[in-house]
Design a protein around this motif. Sequence first.
Motif, mmCIF file in Angstrom:
data_model
loop_
_atom_site.group_PDB
_atom_site.id
_atom_site.type_symbol
_atom_site.label_atom_id
_atom_site.label_comp_id
_atom_site.label_asym_id
_atom_site.label_seq_id
_atom_site.Cartn_x
_atom_site.Cartn_y
_atom_site.Cartn_z
ATOM 1 N N GLY A 121 0.797 -1.215 0.000
ATOM 2 C CA GLY A 121 0.000 0.000 0.000
ATOM 3 C C GLY A 121 0.826 1.259 0.000
ATOM 4 O O GLY A 121 0.353 2.341 -0.354
ATOM 5 N N GLY A 122 2.106 1.149 0.391
ATOM 6 C CA GLY A 122 2.990 2.302 0.379
ATOM 7 C C GLY A 122 3.404 2.715 -1.016
ATOM 8 O O GLY A 122 3.979 3.791 -1.205
ATOM 9 N N ASP A 123 3.109 1.870 -2.018
ATOM 10 C CA ASP A 123 3.445 2.201 -3.405
ATOM 11 C C ASP A 123 2.361 3.078 -4.017
ATOM 12 O O ASP A 123 1.865 2.832 -5.124
ATOM 13 N N TYR A 124 2.019 4.108 -3.291
ATOM 14 C CA TYR A 124 0.954 5.043 -3.667
ATOM 15 C C TYR A 124 1.266 5.717 -5.003
ATOM 16 O O TYR A 124 0.365 6.102 -5.738
ATOM 17 N N ALA A 125 2.547 5.854 -5.327
ATOM 18 C CA ALA A 125 2.947 6.525 -6.560
ATOM 19 C C ALA A 125 2.424 5.813 -7.793
ATOM 20 O O ALA A 125 2.276 6.431 -8.850
ATOM 21 N N PHE A 126 2.141 4.524 -7.680
ATOM 22 C CA PHE A 126 1.722 3.732 -8.829
ATOM 23 C C PHE A 126 0.218 3.499 -8.854
ATOM 24 O O PHE A 126 -0.269 2.650 -9.609
ATOM 25 N N ALA A 127 -0.539 4.218 -8.036
ATOM 26 C CA ALA A 127 -1.998 4.083 -7.998
ATOM 27 C C ALA A 127 -2.648 5.314 -8.617
ATOM 28 O O ALA A 127 -2.108 6.422 -8.537
ATOM 29 N N ARG A 128 -3.804 5.112 -9.214
ATOM 30 C CA ARG A 128 -4.542 6.207 -9.832
ATOM 31 C C ARG A 128 -6.019 6.098 -9.450
ATOM 32 O O ARG A 128 -6.480 5.046 -9.012
ATOM 33 N N PRO A 129 -6.806 7.180 -9.614
ATOM 34 C CA PRO A 129 -8.234 7.139 -9.242
ATOM 35 C C PRO A 129 -8.959 5.992 -9.926
ATOM 36 O O PRO A 129 -8.765 5.738 -11.117
ATOM 37 N N GLY A 130 -9.802 5.313 -9.154
ATOM 38 C CA GLY A 130 -10.453 4.109 -9.654
ATOM 39 C C GLY A 130 -11.843 4.299 -10.208
ATOM 40 O O GLY A 130 -12.377 3.389 -10.847
ATOM 41 N N ASP A 131 -12.469 5.474 -9.972
ATOM 42 C CA ASP A 131 -13.821 5.667 -10.510
ATOM 43 C C ASP A 131 -14.126 7.152 -10.629
ATOM 44 O O ASP A 131 -13.380 8.020 -10.148
ATOM 45 N N GLY A 132 -15.253 7.441 -11.291
ATOM 46 C CA GLY A 132 -15.648 8.822 -11.512
ATOM 47 C C GLY A 132 -15.989 9.568 -10.240
ATOM 48 O O GLY A 132 -15.736 10.764 -10.124
ATOM 49 N N ALA A 133 -16.571 8.860 -9.258
ATOM 50 C CA ALA A 133 -16.918 9.511 -7.991
ATOM 51 C C ALA A 133 -15.661 10.034 -7.296
ATOM 52 O O ALA A 133 -15.667 11.123 -6.712
ATOM 53 N N THR A 134 -14.587 9.273 -7.354
ATOM 54 C CA THR A 134 -13.331 9.712 -6.749
ATOM 55 C C THR A 134 -12.799 10.962 -7.432
ATOM 56 O O THR A 134 -12.340 11.904 -6.782
ATOM 57 N N LEU A 135 -12.887 11.008 -8.762
ATOM 58 C CA LEU A 135 -12.441 12.191 -9.505
ATOM 59 C C LEU A 135 -13.249 13.424 -9.114
ATOM 60 O O LEU A 135 -12.707 14.529 -8.996
ATOM 61 N N LEU A 136 -14.559 13.253 -8.892
ATOM 62 C CA LEU A 136 -15.402 14.381 -8.504
ATOM 63 C C LEU A 136 -15.045 14.904 -7.118
ATOM 64 O O LEU A 136 -14.991 16.116 -6.890
ATOM 65 N N VAL A 137 -14.802 13.989 -6.176
ATOM 66 C CA VAL A 137 -14.407 14.406 -4.827
ATOM 67 C C VAL A 137 -13.063 15.129 -4.880
ATOM 68 O O VAL A 137 -12.882 16.182 -4.257
ATOM 69 N N GLU A 138 -12.119 14.594 -5.643
ATOM 70 C CA GLU A 138 -10.808 15.233 -5.745
ATOM 71 C C GLU A 138 -10.913 16.634 -6.329
ATOM 72 O O GLU A 138 -10.247 17.567 -5.860
ATOM 73 N N ASP A 139 -11.759 16.792 -7.343
ATOM 74 C CA ASP A 139 -11.915 18.106 -7.959
ATOM 75 C C ASP A 139 -12.480 19.112 -6.956
ATOM 76 O O ASP A 139 -12.044 20.270 -6.905
ATOM 77 N N ARG A 140 -13.451 18.671 -6.143
ATOM 78 C CA ARG A 140 -14.012 19.573 -5.137
ATOM 79 C C ARG A 140 -12.961 19.966 -4.103
ATOM 80 O O ARG A 140 -12.893 21.116 -3.679
ATOM 81 N N ILE A 141 -12.117 19.010 -3.694
ATOM 82 C CA ILE A 141 -11.075 19.306 -2.712
ATOM 83 C C ILE A 141 -10.118 20.357 -3.254
ATOM 84 O O ILE A 141 -9.777 21.332 -2.567
ATOM 85 N N ARG A 142 -9.671 20.166 -4.495
ATOM 86 C CA ARG A 142 -8.707 21.115 -5.063
ATOM 87 C C ARG A 142 -9.265 22.528 -5.120
ATOM 88 O O ARG A 142 -8.532 23.506 -4.959
ATOM 89 N N ARG A 143 -10.568 22.658 -5.328
ATOM 90 C CA ARG A 143 -11.197 23.963 -5.499
ATOM 91 C C ARG A 143 -11.810 24.509 -4.203
ATOM 92 O O ARG A 143 -12.443 25.558 -4.219
ATOM 93 N N SER A 144 -11.628 23.821 -3.076
ATOM 94 C CA SER A 144 -12.406 24.127 -1.872
ATOM 95 C C SER A 144 -11.947 25.348 -1.092
ATOM 96 O O SER A 144 -12.661 25.796 -0.192
#
Length: 273
Positions: free
Chosen positions: A129-152
Amino acid sequence: MEEAVHALRDWKPGDPASATTLQRLYVEPALYEVVASQQSTTEQFLVAADRGAPSAMTGTNRAAGIHLRLDPAARTFHLRMSSAVTYAWAGHWLVERGASPDALAAYHPVPADPYGLGSPHEPTGLLDGGDYAFARPGDGATLLVEDRIRRSGSRYTLLGRQMAYSGGSSGGEREANWALLLDRHPRASGRRFLLQLETVHLRNATYTLAEGAFPTERQAREWIDRLDSRNVAPPPATDPATGLHTAARRPAQRSDGTAFQPPRPHTVRSKGR
């Protein structure tokens, strides 16, 4: 980060903080894997995974935001770095410093052989699990939450974060970390305590973000205490701003972005006076 650090060899730090940050990156540049970026000839905003943050450590920030600004006339640079709970929160810090949230939403592609083992030894998914560098968002809901965080902006205050459970307790399938936030949105009245649960799915090298809002901090922490890696119940399915049930959404299109290019001194010229 090795190339980025090496490219600054002909530049001088513009202040003591820049020198300290460069030294930190110079010692172990390979620990910071750039996963998203925005750049111009004189400025760069980098979202990076901090590979020096072991997944087994509770409350560890596993991401970092790095901001580099060049002053060509003086041949100096200004460099700042901030650790963060997730990529999205690293992006939030960079957006507050002038980055585009859309640019930071375009993740760089994962290397074809991230562990450098070569076929047929290259594993499927993540070894840890520490290999976070090789992981990417797994679904559209995650992308939406991330976008809200960046703009919050100043909407949220972080009240706490910690590992929920490790990959070892889930049979090597996933691990999770939680973050508890105070939500200042006007329509979040009555549901001010927002819990975000990030799950890293080891076998398919993705992560997902789920969240739910609670009337009190005590209720949120009681939910956290009941987390069980063998049977993870989803957080309350509510929109954290309105308290209404979240409508189904289509997955957003994900862009892999472009490869990071470090600044090259010979391409930046001072303007004549």
